[in-house]
Structure formats: structure tokens, C-alpha cells
Enzyme design. Structure first.
Site, mmCIF file in Angstrom:
data_model
loop_
_atom_site.group_PDB
_atom_site.id
_atom_site.type_symbol
_atom_site.label_atom_id
_atom_site.label_comp_id
_atom_site.label_asym_id
_atom_site.label_seq_id
_atom_site.Cartn_x
_atom_site.Cartn_y
_atom_site.Cartn_z
ATOM 1 C CG HIS A 1 -7.647 6.686 10.857
ATOM 2 N ND1 HIS A 1 -6.810 7.120 9.855
ATOM 3 C CD2 HIS A 1 -7.938 5.397 10.557
ATOM 4 C CE1 HIS A 1 -6.589 6.131 8.999
ATOM 5 N NE2 HIS A 1 -7.268 5.088 9.402
ATOM 6 C CE LYS B 1 -10.279 12.314 13.677
ATOM 7 N NZ LYS B 1 -8.897 12.206 14.178
ATOM 8 C CE1 TYR C 1 -6.189 -3.779 7.937
ATOM 9 C CE2 TYR C 1 -6.952 -1.500 7.963
ATOM 10 C CZ TYR C 1 -5.986 -2.438 8.255
ATOM 11 O OH TYR C 1 -4.827 -2.060 8.880
ATOM 12 C CG HIS C 2 -10.776 0.864 7.301
ATOM 13 N ND1 HIS C 2 -10.868 0.433 5.997
ATOM 14 C CD2 HIS C 2 -9.631 1.590 7.381
ATOM 15 C CE1 HIS C 2 -9.831 0.893 5.318
ATOM 16 N NE2 HIS C 2 -9.079 1.588 6.123
ATOM 17 C CG ASP D 1 -7.120 11.623 11.087
ATOM 18 O OD1 ASP D 1 -7.243 10.535 10.479
ATOM 19 O OD2 ASP D 1 -6.890 11.703 12.302
ATOM 20 C CE1 TYR E 1 -3.751 2.335 0.500
ATOM 21 C CE2 TYR E 1 -2.905 2.815 2.701
ATOM 22 C CZ TYR E 1 -3.795 3.067 1.675
ATOM 23 O OH TYR E 1 -4.733 4.063 1.826
#
Length: 672
Positions: A546, A540, A171-172, A544, A17
């Protein structure tokens, strides 16, 4: 003879990646990786590209080229794949909200190379549901987002038949705290929502339904509990086979095959003793390669130092070599499935299958995945699971070597010079990218670009498949931000539920516990300040998405007695400061994992000063190198927390200490 090597199965696709700084720099990196034996490309796009902003937008500041490559228009895509034969390549693009746009750019560049689109192979992630739940690069509301996905799938079946138009991505979800059961159930519920929408759209004839199902792929996470993870993959395959056969009537077993790629777990990589991440990565890879009947079709591994910052080319090479040693030197690929007939494995697979199918049914009763997103159910479940996991780690029930056990260590030669142990992006890169964007806009055919955007808006307001208008936008020199804003004009934007309010208590404040001690500090401090409860703003800034860490801080602060103001992701420094002043908060906590802290945090500090609120302490959490942390503290940040600070209750206690210090209150002799 028994010592003779057996014929080997073909190995999985090996990818890294990658992408950073500029299209030119990323192209050079790709060609070097292919020369080292990588067998496919996995493109990382920067956050502005993922969220539909041009590099000169206010929200893109500090984010350009930082976590991936900026692709603003056709010229960037040309440079990204220069001298790479796309007709022979298998390219994975991790892109979701703007997936249609990036696929259009890729198709046009391939055609310019002389490639036949019908021969292009690769994958666009294009899973918007997990963006609402875990990754945060969504743009449009669920309905229009599902339409974009549906249109892409219909288009590729007819025009790019070897392309995987969606990579349903659990995945996340694991990164956000999902258990194996939740990972299976939420991914499968997403697949059902997508397939239902495609078939209900009428864009695919009945006889092509099998072709649609055959191109649905999955992208999963493999954690360090590798037996459980391998069983999870077998359960995934079993459930997918049943759903495609019973719900959609797919008779051909090849069409029903569960096809997945994997990135092994980055959540479990540690900043403390980062060399331990190598064995974690190997164990996680074994979960998706050992079992022939549930083996990944493509594997990409993180680097040992990803918890520290951006990996260097050498670090990525190390991860590629791990795959190559397993595939080429071991005898793994010479045998049939080594777990077939195992009572232990079968028992675990059956358990996971039963629990996941029950959760899938629960979601269907709510109206499906999209309804469960909009109600906040799925997000609240993930926040709760993640909080429970963090609580187990803090209590020492879940062991992490080098973090909460075996913490003593010899000096690490790999990180002796931390500033050279990771790759950094040149701060001047952003200005160069922005300048190049302005040049592109000046030199293109402005009339053709505006006509293409008008046609796109008209198609979006109607019912036409949006892919044709998008391909014309690509050819006309339209930019990423212009394409996305044209659709925002029609579809609007979406702010997903944060899940914080609905998350249950994860850690109890029993007498004598650490949380009880912090609650006492919170209550005493609030009483001394005389303004009701202590108020913490969790913000935040930038792009981003996350949000896992921010959510966990918000939940634990709430449980410690704070009033928490958390408005979710994607805010400007101006918006954060405005909220801090309006809510009269006692502390501002900023969470940034994308590396844009050096630009955005000083901006917040300066805006607080201009607002006369410079006495509000600001704390920062994220993947922040030591030198950057020192610079932030010198600029006025009260405290900096990084992944090595895993004790959330302790962090909340430190926040109270900073509030007391900022208000010249004496230190409390209450342990935290």
C-alpha cells in the site's frame, strides 16, 4: 393488497473478507461466519503468500499471518478448509501474482474432499495490472504475468468451468486515487488486454469464446458519493456490453452480462470519530444494491474500525448484519429498477460512459494496458488524482465529517479502551508458522518435490500451459516460496514505476500559503546545514504494497523543496539503511500499513546506529495503535503519523522541525 409483501429477488452473495494468524484460526473464523448466515467465503492471504515468499524468508519477517492467513503448502490449504464442503461453497480468493498456485492448492484439496472440480464455484482475483498500479503484490514482469493469467483462464474454461479465473479489480484503483472515469477506463483496458491475450494464445477454440467472456468478473469499489457510484456501475455495464459485442463478437447477452462483486470503500474510513464509518459503509452499500439493473452479485463490507487496526469477529459480524437487514427486512428486493427512466441518472451515466470510452481509446493508442503500465502513464495519472483529492481535503473543499469539519465529539465508548477495540496478532505466531513449515519440508517426499519444480521451470521456459505443472507441485508438497522462486528463475522480477516523478504539482506554494511557509523552512534549514537541498528518504520496509501514503508524502516533500529518494516498495531494513547512508539523507520516513512496524522499525533504528547514522531522525506513518506509537517513540522514533494526521503539508513541516532538532538548530518561528 398494497400492504402485502411482494416476492423477493434472490439476494447477493454476502461475504466477509477474512483470514489471520494461521490456517487453523482462519478455518474456525470461516465456520463461525458461515453459521451466522454468511453465504460465501472471501479469503484474505497474508503478504508473504501474496508475494511468493515462504514465512522464513527475510522479507516475510513481521508480516506472517498479519493481514491474512499464511498458506505455504498443501497442508495449510487442507487445514484452512477443513470441514467446509467446497463443492457447495462459493469461495473468493484475493490473490494475484500467486493466483495460479493458490487455485491449484484449492483444486487438490477439493479433490481430496471428493469434490468434482467441474462443480467448484468461486473466484481468484488474478488481476496483476492493478498490482503494478496500486496494491503492490506483483512478482513477475508484465509479459510473464499475463501468461500466468492466460494459462489460468484457459485451464478453468476446460477443467473448472464454473470458476471465475479472474476478477478484474478496480477496487484498489479508487483507493489509489482513481476518479470514476479512471476506474472504469483502467479496468476495461485491463479486460481488453487479458481477453486479447487469451484469444491470441490459441488455447481456446473459437466456439468457446463466449464461455471465456462469461467467466470474466469484476471487483469494484463503491465510495460514499453513492449516486455517482451507482451511475458508474451502470456505465461499467454499458461499456462492457459494447466491448464484448463489437470487439469480440459475443452474441449471447448472458455471456455479455457485467458480473461484479464489491468491497465498499476503505479509503474513506476515518480514524477520527470512527463510529461515522458505519453510516459511510451503509451509503456505499446502497450504491451497489439499490439499482436492480446494476446490482452487485456479491458484497463484502469493511468493519467500522478498519482505520484503527484489524477488526474483531464481532466487528465483522456487525458488517454482515448490515447486509442482512437490508436484504431481509427492507423491501429493496421486491421491485424492478427504481432508477429506470430517470433523466438525472441517464445524464450522469452518459457523461461517465463518454469520458471513460475516450480514456480507453487513449490507452489503446499507447499500445494497451500493459504498455501504459510499463511507460508509467497509468501510475502517474493515479498519483496525480490522489494528490488532487488530498489537496481538496486539506483545503476544506471536500468535507469529511469528524476530520476537517464537525471535529468536536463526545467520548467514544467503542474506543475507550483502544487496545481491545481491535484484534491483535500474537507476535509469537510467526515463529510457530515457521517451525511448522520446516517440519513440512522435512516430512515430504523431497525427490518428488524437486522433480515437480524442475518440470515447472521447464514448462515456464517453453510454451506449455503452466497449470498442469503447478497442480503437480501442489500435490508434491512444494511450498509457496519454492513455486514462486522457480518462476522467478525463468521470468525474473519486476519493480513497477512509482509515478512520483511524473506527478504534477497538486498544491501551489502561493505567497501566504501553508506550502509557501514550509518551503521557506526547508530553504532556511538547508542553507543553515550547508549541504545543498534537504534530502528525505521515503522507505517501505517489508512486504506492504500500500504505497499511496508514501507516494503522497514524497510528492508533497518534492513540492516543498526537498530532494526525495523514493525507491518504491518491498525493501529490507538493510536496504533502506544502506540507501540512507549512501544518499547522506537528513531524514528517513518509513511507511507501513500492514502492522509489521513493531518488528521492522526497531530493526531500521538499530542498523542506523551500527552504521554510525543514529543522528538521522526517523519518522513513521501507518495504521499504528496508540500503544505501539508510544513504544516506537520510546525506541527512538522522532514522530509517528497515523490516518488522523491528514494534513500532508503540516507533516512535511513537522519533518523539517525534526531535522532541525536532530541537528541542534533552533526552532524556526515560521508557521507550517
Amino acid at each position: 393488497m398494497s400492504g402485502e409483501p411482494r416476492p423477493k429477488d434472490r439476494p447477493w452473495l454476502m461475504r466477509t473478507y477474512a483470514g489471520h494468524s494461521t490456517a487453523e484460526a482462519s478455518n474456525e473464523l470461516y465456520r463461525r461466519n458461515l453459521a451466522k448466515g454468511q453465504t460465501g467465503l472471501s479469503v484474505a492471504f497474508d503478504l508473504p503468500t501474496q508475494t511468493g515468499y515462504d514465512p522464513d524468508h527475510i522479507l516475510a519477517r513481521g508480516e506472517v499471518g498479519r493481514v491474512g492467513v499464511p498458506v505455504s503448502h498443501l497442508g495449510d490449504m487442507r487445514r484452512l478448509f477443513q470441514d467446509i464442503p467446497l463443492e457447495q461453497m462459493n469461495t473468493s480468493m484475493t490473490i494475484n501474482a500467486t493466483a495460479m498456485w493458490l487455485l491449484a492448492l484449492y483444486q487438490v484439496v477439493a479433490e481430496e474432499h471428493g469434490a468434482d472440480p467441474a462443480k467448484l464455484q468461486g473466484t481468484t482475483q488474478n488481476d496483476i495490472v492493478k498490482e503494478y498500479l496500486s496494491r503492490g503484490t506483483h512478482v513477475f514482469p508484465p509479459g510473464p504475468s499475463l501468461r500466468l493469467t492466460t494459462d489460468m483462464i484457459a485451464y478453468t474454461v476446460h477443467h473448472i468451468p464454473k470458476w471465475n479465473p479472474i476478477n478484474i479489480c478496480s477496487y484498489h484503483l479508487q483507493e489509489a486515487g482513481a476518479t470514476p472515469v479512471q476506474e472504469i477506463a483502467y479496468a476495461m483496458s485491463t479486460a481488453i488486454a487479458v481477453l486479447d491475450a487469451v484469444f491470441d494464445s490459441g488455447q481456446v477454440p473459437e466456439e468457446r469464446k463466449g464461455d471465456v467472456v462469461a467467466r470474466i468478473s469484476f471487483f469494484v469499489n463503491a465510495g460514499v458519493r453513492f449516486i455517482e457510484e451507482m451511475c458508474k456501475m451502470r456505465a461499467f455495464g454499458r461499456i462492457w456490453d459494447r466491448i464484448t459485442r463489437e470487439r469480440y463478437g459475443i452474441e449471447n447477452p448472458k455471456h455479455r452480462r457485467f458480473r461484479y462483486g464489491v468491497q465498499v470503500n476503505s479509503l474513506g474510513l476515518t480514524e477520527a470519530q470512527p463510529e461515522n464509518n458505519v453510516q459511510r459503509i451503509v451509503l456505499e452499500m446502497l450504491a451497489v444494491t439499490l439499482s436492480k439493473d446494476a446490482r452487485a452479485r456479491a458484497v463484502q463490507l469493511p468493519a467500522w474500525n478498519e482505520a484503527l487496526g484489524l477488526p474483531r469477529p464481532w466487528d465483522q459480524q456487525w458488517s454482515l448484519r448490515i447486509q442482512q437487514v437490508l436484504a431481509q427486512e427492507s423491501d429493496l428486493l421486491e421491485y424492478d429498477d427504481i432508477f429506470a427512466g430517470s433523466r438525472v441518472i441517464e445524464s450522469k451515466v452518459s457523461e461517465l460512459t463518454g469520458e471513460a470510452e475516450a480514456e480507453i481509446e487513449r490507452i489503446q493508442e499507447m499500445g494497451g494496458a500493459m504498455a501504459a503500465v510499463e511507460s508509467g502513464y497509468l501510475k502517474a495519472q493515479l498519483v496525480a488524482s490522489h494528490a488532487a483529492r488530498r489537496a481538496r481535503i486539506e483545503a476544506g473543499e471536500e468535507k469529511i465529517v469528524g476530520v476537517n469539519c464537525y471535529e468536536s465529539t463526545e467520548p467514544n465508548p467503542l474506543t475507550a479502551d483502544l487496545d481491545t477495540a481491535i484484534m491483535t496478532v500474537d507476535p509469537a505466531n510467526e515463529a510457530r508458522v515457521v517451525s511448522a513449515l520446516h517440519t513440512w519440508r522435512e516430512q515430504r517426499d523431497a525427490h518428488r518435490a524437486e522433480s515437480a519444480l524442475s518440470a515447472l521451470r521447464k514448462a515456464a521456459a517453453g510454451t506449455d500451459n503452466l497449470m498442469a505443472a503447478t497442480v503437480e507441485c501442489a500435490r508434491a508438497g512444494v511450498t509457496t516460496g519454492e513455486w514462486a522462486w522457480a518462476l522467478r528463475d525463468v521470468f525474473g522480477e519486476f519493480r513497477a514505476p512509482t509515478g512520483v516523478g511524473g506527478a504534477p504539482l497538486a498544491v501551489t506554494a502561493e505567497a501566504g500559503s501553508a506550502l509557501a511557509a514550509v518551503r521557506e523552512k526547508v530553504e532556511k534549514t538547508a542553507a543553515e546545514l550547508g549541504g545543498g537541498r534537504l534530502r528525505l528518504l521515503v522507505g517501505k520496509p517489508g512486504l506492504d504494497g500500500h504505497s499511496n501514503g508514501a507516494e503522497q508524502i514524497a510528492v508533497r516533500a518534492r513540492d516543498a523543496g526537498f530532494e526525495v529518494i523514493y525507491q518504491g516498495i518491498r525493501l529490507t531494513p538493510e536496504q533502506i539503511v544502506m540507501a540512507a547512508v549512501d544518499e547522506d539523507v537528513h531524514c528517513v520516513g518509513l511507511s507501513i500499513l500492514s502492522g509489521s512496524h513493531a518488528e521492522l522499525v526497531p530493526d531500521v533504528l538499530e542498523r542506523l546506529r551500527l552504521a554510525g547514522a543514529q543522528d538521522i531522525p526517523v519518522i513513521v506513518g501507518g495504521i499504528i495503535p496508540a500503544a505501539d506509537a508510544a513504544a516506537l517513540r520510546a525506541a527512538g522514533v522522532a514522530a509517528v503519523f497515523t490516518p488522523k494526521d491528514f494534513g500532508i503539508t503540516e507533516i512535511i513541516g513537522r519533518i523539517v522541525d525534526e531535522i532541525r532538532s536532530a541537528n541542534t538548530l533552533p526552532a524556526l518561528e515560521v508557521p507550517a
